[in-house]
Design a protein around this motif. Structure first.
Motif, PDB file in Angstrom:
ATOM      1  N   LEU A  80       0.854  -0.998   0.584  1.00 29.37           N
ATOM      2  CA  LEU A  80       0.290   0.123   0.021  1.00 29.37           C
ATOM      3  C   LEU A  80       0.612   1.220  -0.011  1.00 29.37           C
ATOM      4  N   THR A  81       1.948   0.835  -0.084  1.00 27.25           N
ATOM      5  CA  THR A  81       3.175   2.274  -0.380  1.00 27.25           C
ATOM      6  C   THR A  81       2.232   3.531  -1.491  1.00 27.25           C
ATOM      7  N   GLY A  82       2.994   4.726  -0.741  1.00 26.02           N
ATOM      8  CA  GLY A  82       1.620   5.528  -2.195  1.00 26.02           C
ATOM      9  C   GLY A  82       0.845   5.534  -1.726  1.00 26.02           C
ATOM     10  N   LEU A  83       0.014   5.224  -1.371  1.00 32.31           N
ATOM     11  CA  LEU A  83      -1.173   5.182  -1.079  1.00 32.31           C
ATOM     12  C   LEU A  83      -1.459   6.581  -0.275  1.00 32.31           C
ATOM     13  N   ARG A  84      -2.668   7.436  -0.768  1.00 30.01           N
ATOM     14  CA  ARG A  84      -2.999   8.283   0.601  1.00 30.01           C
ATOM     15  C   ARG A  84      -3.658   7.596   1.088  1.00 30.01           C
ATOM     16  N   ALA A  90     -10.044   2.828   2.172  1.00 26.91           N
ATOM     17  CA  ALA A  90     -10.859   1.817   0.985  1.00 26.91           C
ATOM     18  C   ALA A  90     -10.323   0.446   1.089  1.00 26.91           C
ATOM     19  N   ALA A  91      -8.930   0.289   0.793  1.00 28.72           N
ATOM     20  CA  ALA A  91      -8.194  -0.912   0.422  1.00 28.72           C
ATOM     21  C   ALA A  91      -8.771  -1.665   1.533  1.00 28.72           C
ATOM     22  N   THR A 135      -5.683   0.038  13.074  1.00 27.39           N
ATOM     23  CA  THR A 135      -4.461  -0.431  14.268  1.00 27.39           C
ATOM     24  C   THR A 135      -3.861  -1.378  13.373  1.00 27.39           C
ATOM     25  N   ALA A 136      -4.047  -1.658  12.326  1.00 28.47           N
ATOM     26  CA  ALA A 136      -3.854  -2.451  11.656  1.00 28.47           C
ATOM     27  C   ALA A 136      -2.988  -1.689  10.313  1.00 28.47           C
ATOM     28  N   LEU A 137      -3.716  -0.072  10.130  1.00 23.85           N
ATOM     29  CA  LEU A 137      -3.174   1.014   9.194  1.00 23.85           C
ATOM     30  C   LEU A 137      -2.421   1.771  10.441  1.00 23.85           C
TER      31      LEU A 137
END
Length: 234
Positions: A80-84, A90-91, A135-137
């Protein structure tokens, strides 16, 4: 490390859940499904009640928890690198729904968990999902934002699930569009909230509410119940 007894219990739970899923499309998350799962697996009903004390409702909640676990596994391997950050959210919700292998099982579970006697279980399940996502993010909120983030995402997640259940578009593209619009709505609200907080004319009126909000802290340990504590974490 899990004990042998815990591993045996987990294996029994998984076997009963897998067997139950074959019956849910016909009988829903019901006692008939629970009894059929016991018969199919050869698990004694007394033992089955030991791992699923309330029978069908606990099976449904176990199915929901399995989906959360699969989502976390996918979040760990996806790049997910680079994603806002809003796109990461959303992902995560998309991964959670894509973890479902039987939409009818979710539909039946949603119906059951909206009944008055199980509404609390349903709310806790949804809260658990969005807490797992935050938590995961890497969410490190240590104030009232811990609650507002999860409350907002609970609304987004619930609305998206209901839309997704009725979505027959190709690869659920309509659902992902709906999800993105709901997240945009939340982001617009957060932007408005920041503007209000930053308005010097309103600061004197917000001093009291802001002080009170600052006293609200997340649960201090896993055993704490919602909505949390007014005591500062040490």
């Amino acid at each position: 490390m899990k004990t042998e007894q815990a591993e045996t219990q987990d294996a029994t739970k998984d076997a009963l859940l897998d067997a139950a899923l074959l019956h849910v499309p016909f009988d829903g998350w019901s006692e008939a499904t629970f009894h059929a799962a016991c018969q199919d697996t050869g698990v004694d009903r007394v033992l089955a009640r030991a791992v699923f004390p309330r029978g069908a409702v606990d099976l449904a909640l176990a199915y929901h928890a399995r989906g959360d676990a699969l989502m976390v596994q996918r979040l760990k391997v996806e790049d997910l690198t680079g994603l806002r950050f809003r796109d990461k959210i959303a992902a995560a919700i998309r991964f959670r729904l894509e973890a479902v292998d039987d939409k009818e099982a979710v539909r039946r579970g949603t119906t059951m968990l909206t009944l008055p006697q199980y509404a609390g279980d349903g709310a806790r399940a949804i809260w658990g999902t969005v807490d797992t996502i935050w938590t995961a993010l890497g969410d490190r909120s240590d104030d009232i934002n811990w609650y507002t983030k999860r409350a907002s995402l609970s609304a987004v997640y619930t609305a998206t699930v209901l839309y997704w259940l009725g979505d027959d578009s190709l690869e659920h593209q309509a659902s992902w569009g709906f999800l993105n619009r709901r997240i945009d709505n939340v982001m617009q609200f957060e932007k408005l909230k920041a503007q209000v907080q930053g308005n010097p004319l309103l600061k004197p009126f917000l001093a009291g509410p802001n002080w009170l909000a600052d006293q609200i802290k997340p649960p201090t340990k896993a055993a704490d119940n919602l909505p949390g504590s007014l005591t500062r974490r040490r």
